[in-house]
Design a protein around this motif. Structure first.
Motif, short mmCIF file in Angstrom:
data_model
loop_
_atom_site.label_atom_id
_atom_site.label_comp_id
_atom_site.label_asym_id
_atom_site.label_seq_id
_atom_site.Cartn_x
_atom_site.Cartn_y
_atom_site.Cartn_z
N GLU A 95 -1.34 -4.19 7.91
CA GLU A 95 -2.01 -2.52 7.93
C GLU A 95 -2.08 -2.90 9.62
O GLU A 95 -2.89 -3.55 9.72
N THR A 105 0.12 -4.68 2.56
CA THR A 105 -1.12 -4.43 2.54
C THR A 105 -1.66 -5.57 3.26
O THR A 105 -2.56 -4.95 4.49
N THR A 121 0.86 -0.76 -0.43
CA THR A 121 -0.04 -0.21 -0.02
C THR A 121 0.98 1.20 0.34
O THR A 121 1.92 1.15 0.61
#
Length: 294
Positions: A276, A273, A155
């Motif tokens: 997170e 991602t 991300t």
């Protein structure tokens, strides 16, 4: 104006680019345009002049920017303090940066530590030839990387720094005495030093072709930044580097030269991602709101 519209306006006033503003705030360009049109209707005049080439802030826009910035900072600081009090976050966040690049985002890190005093930041060094290695291995939770990063498992968070591109050459290189070079020059004399990194990231500092289409040769493949410096000093090639490198790596035998036709490189926080965490979201939150107000 609603709070989100203020945030969009202040971000566009800084970026002067609808696409970069949208990317920075993680919204669509249409949402940016809609918000600015709504703000202009509310204040009764144009805040920006835009055409197919550029965006400029108007005198009315500059006045509104000055009037809103201080209040926006107070609001975001208050929200951050409330979130900190409610969350009482603690733990360790491993941050990867390239050598002293952490100094370029020190105000952000100071703001994060002030908001979350019980969180310990642990710094790890990212090697430019392999910028994704520590993220992929799990040795860091978040890394400061240059864009673009187009990896399906990662991300890309807020942009926190922008740097011009310089060409790093040896003091014996034919370009060493020049005030600047252009990308077309690189097709004649320069062998770049790529690492094991995605082609899109490599091209941000080291294009594969000149504007006329000539290939730009590649040279040795170092695994660390200090190997890169040693190879360049030995005259075995040249490499594109962030302007920040000239501040921190003034080695004997090395010279930094501006590349006048390369776009500035943007740096962003990047994380896995799937991993997170609240700490990563907290750092991203502080970065996003500091970027909008500066």
């Amino acid at each position: 104006m609603e709070f989100r519209d203020i945030e969009i306006f202040l971000a566009l006033a800084k970026e002067l680019h609808f696409g970069r503003t949208a990317e920075r705030l993680r919204i669509t360009t249409a949402r940016v345009s809609q918000s600015i049109r709504k703000a202009e209707r509310r204040v009764g005049g144009p805040l920006f002049e835009r055409n197919s080439r550029n965006v400029r802030i108007t005198p009315l826009g500059e006045q509104l920017q000055q009037d809103l910035s201080a209040g926006y900072r107070q609001i975001t600081d208050g929200i951050a303090k409330a979130r900190a009090a409610a969350g009482a976050m603690s733990g360790t966040l491993a941050l990867g940066t390239m050598g002293p690049m952490a100094q370029t985002i020190k105000p952000l890190l100071d703001a994060f530590q002030s908001t979350h005093p019980d969180v310990k930041l642990r710094h790890r060094e990212v090697q430019p030839p392999e910028p994704l290695e520590l993220l992929r291995s799990g040795d860091v939770d978040v890394a400061l990387l240059w864009l673009p990063v187009h990896e399906p498992d990662l991300t890309v968070g807020p942009v926190v720094h922008v740097s011009d591109v310089l060409l790093l050459v040896s003091t014996d290189h034919p370009y060493a005495e020049r005030e600047s070079v252009c990308v077309e020059d690189l097709g004649d004399h320069c062998a770049f030093l790529p690492g094991r990194l995605p082609a899109s990231m490599e091209a941000a500092f080291q294009p594969f072709h000149t504007p006329s289409g000539r290939p730009i040769a590649r040279g040795p493949r170092p695994s660390t930044w200090h190997e890169v410096l040693g190879l360049v000093a030995a005259g075995q090639g040249v490499v594109g580097a962030a302007r920040d490198a000239a501040l921190f790596y003034s080695w004997p035998g090395l010279t930094f030269i501006p590349v006048r036709d390369m776009s500035p490189v943007r740096w962003a926080l990047v994380w896995r991602t799937a991993d997170e965490s609240p700490l990563i979201r907290a750092l991203s939150y502080v970065a996003t709101h500091r970027s909008a107000e500066t």
